[in-house]
Design a protein around this motif. Structure first.
Motif, PDB file in Angstrom:
ATOM      1  N   LEU A   7       0.821  -1.215   0.000  1.00  0.00           N
ATOM      2  CA  LEU A   7       0.000   0.000   0.000  1.00  0.00           C
ATOM      3  C   LEU A   7       0.854   1.264   0.000  1.00  0.00           C
ATOM      4  O   LEU A   7       0.537   2.241  -0.695  1.00  0.00           O
ATOM      5  CB  LEU A   7      -0.963  -0.023   1.188  1.00  0.00           C
ATOM      6  N   THR A   8       1.951   1.252   0.743  1.00  0.00           N
ATOM      7  CA  THR A   8       2.851   2.408   0.762  1.00  0.00           C
ATOM      8  C   THR A   8       3.490   2.605  -0.601  1.00  0.00           C
ATOM      9  O   THR A   8       3.546   3.727  -1.127  1.00  0.00           O
ATOM     10  CB  THR A   8       3.951   2.223   1.831  1.00  0.00           C
ATOM     11  N   ARG A   9       3.957   1.514  -1.186  1.00  0.00           N
ATOM     12  CA  ARG A   9       4.573   1.581  -2.515  1.00  0.00           C
ATOM     13  C   ARG A   9       3.565   2.087  -3.543  1.00  0.00           C
ATOM     14  O   ARG A   9       3.893   2.894  -4.404  1.00  0.00           O
ATOM     15  CB  ARG A   9       5.095   0.195  -2.907  1.00  0.00           C
ATOM     16  N   PHE A  10       2.320   1.621  -3.441  1.00  0.00           N
ATOM     17  CA  PHE A  10       1.272   2.072  -4.351  1.00  0.00           C
ATOM     18  C   PHE A  10       1.053   3.573  -4.214  1.00  0.00           C
ATOM     19  O   PHE A  10       1.042   4.301  -5.212  1.00  0.00           O
ATOM     20  CB  PHE A  10      -0.050   1.338  -4.076  1.00  0.00           C
ATOM     21  N   ALA A  11       0.871   4.056  -2.986  1.00  0.00           N
ATOM     22  CA  ALA A  11       0.576   5.477  -2.772  1.00  0.00           C
ATOM     23  C   ALA A  11       1.703   6.356  -3.297  1.00  0.00           C
ATOM     24  O   ALA A  11       1.457   7.326  -4.021  1.00  0.00           O
ATOM     25  CB  ALA A  11       0.336   5.746  -1.288  1.00  0.00           C
ATOM     26  N   LEU A  12       2.931   6.023  -2.952  1.00  0.00           N
ATOM     27  CA  LEU A  12       4.069   6.844  -3.370  1.00  0.00           C
ATOM     28  C   LEU A  12       4.262   6.826  -4.889  1.00  0.00           C
ATOM     29  O   LEU A  12       4.505   7.868  -5.510  1.00  0.00           O
ATOM     30  CB  LEU A  12       5.342   6.384  -2.666  1.00  0.00           C
ATOM     31  N   THR A  13       4.134   5.655  -5.479  1.00  0.00           N
ATOM     32  CA  THR A  13       4.317   5.534  -6.929  1.00  0.00           C
ATOM     33  C   THR A  13       3.196   6.221  -7.692  1.00  0.00           C
ATOM     34  O   THR A  13       3.442   6.943  -8.663  1.00  0.00           O
ATOM     35  CB  THR A  13       4.400   4.048  -7.337  1.00  0.00           C
ATOM     36  N   TYR A  14       1.970   6.025  -7.244  1.00  0.00           N
ATOM     37  CA  TYR A  14       0.808   6.607  -7.919  1.00  0.00           C
ATOM     38  C   TYR A  14       0.887   8.134  -7.899  1.00  0.00           C
ATOM     39  O   TYR A  14       0.723   8.794  -8.930  1.00  0.00           O
ATOM     40  CB  TYR A  14      -0.464   6.097  -7.238  1.00  0.00           C
ATOM     41  N   ILE A  15       1.171   8.709  -6.739  1.00  0.00           N
ATOM     42  CA  ILE A  15       1.276  10.165  -6.629  1.00  0.00           C
ATOM     43  C   ILE A  15       2.429  10.682  -7.491  1.00  0.00           C
ATOM     44  O   ILE A  15       2.287  11.673  -8.222  1.00  0.00           O
ATOM     45  CB  ILE A  15       1.456  10.591  -5.162  1.00  0.00           C
ATOM     46  N   THR A  16       3.566  10.016  -7.424  1.00  0.00           N
ATOM     47  CA  THR A  16       4.733  10.442  -8.205  1.00  0.00           C
ATOM     48  C   THR A  16       4.433  10.414  -9.696  1.00  0.00           C
ATOM     49  O   THR A  16       4.749  11.371 -10.421  1.00  0.00           O
ATOM     50  CB  THR A  16       5.943   9.542  -7.883  1.00  0.00           C
ATOM     51  N   LEU A  17       3.832   9.338 -10.167  1.00  0.00           N
ATOM     52  CA  LEU A  17       3.525   9.238 -11.598  1.00  0.00           C
ATOM     53  C   LEU A  17       2.490  10.265 -12.046  1.00  0.00           C
ATOM     54  O   LEU A  17       2.593  10.813 -13.147  1.00  0.00           O
ATOM     55  CB  LEU A  17       3.061   7.819 -11.948  1.00  0.00           C
ATOM     56  N   ILE A  18       1.502  10.531 -11.199  1.00  0.00           N
ATOM     57  CA  ILE A  18       0.509  11.551 -11.548  1.00  0.00           C
ATOM     58  C   ILE A  18       1.199  12.904 -11.733  1.00  0.00           C
ATOM     59  O   ILE A  18       0.920  13.625 -12.699  1.00  0.00           O
ATOM     60  CB  ILE A  18      -0.608  11.631 -10.483  1.00  0.00           C
TER      61      ILE A  18
END
Length: 134
Positions: A7-18
């Motif tokens: 979940l942490t990896r998802f949140a950080l990656t998703y925000i960064t890519l956006i």
């Protein structure tokens, strides 16, 4: 890798890519569409699910999958609410809580369905690739 790690990896990656994709599209004068956002969402989901499978040599069990899906949906809705509020405030319009809530609910429902099915799709793909067993 733990569920918290997923979940942490998802949140950080998703925000960064956006941010990266948004700034890149803006730099080239292109407009972002919902298709770009869903592509980022699905790509990020596939990556975090694959990372879990590769590190643990297995896929989520039933209770883990439930926690992951609920966590991904929750994180996605919070991110959509934040970016939605920013977009509304930058448009020069007064930020209406009901408009924001309605838009997050609609987008959240569409994304929730996509998240649920894509977590399952990732498992099927990983099985076909021989990374995990069914």
């Amino acid at each position: 890798m733990s569920i918290r790690g997923v979940l942490t990896r998802f949140a950080l990656t998703y925000i960064t890519l956006i941010f990266i994709v948004g700034f890149t599209l803006n730099y080239f004068g292109l407009s972002s569409s919902s298709g770009v956002n869903i592509g980022i969402l699905l790509g990020t989901i596939f990556w975090v699910c694959s990372s879990f499978a590769n590190k643990n040599r297995r896929y989520f069990n039933k209770s883990e999958k439930t926690r992951v899906v609920i966590g991904l949906i929750t994180i996605n809705m919070v991110i959509q609410a934040i970016f939605g509020a920013i977009a509304l405030s930058e448009s020069g319009h007064e930020v209406s809580g009901s408009v924001l809530l309605f838009s997050v609910a609609i987008i959240g429902a569409i994304h929730a369905v996509a998240i649920y099915f894509f977590v399952g799709f990732a498992k099927k793909t990983l099985i076909k690739q021989g990374i995990i067993e069914s």
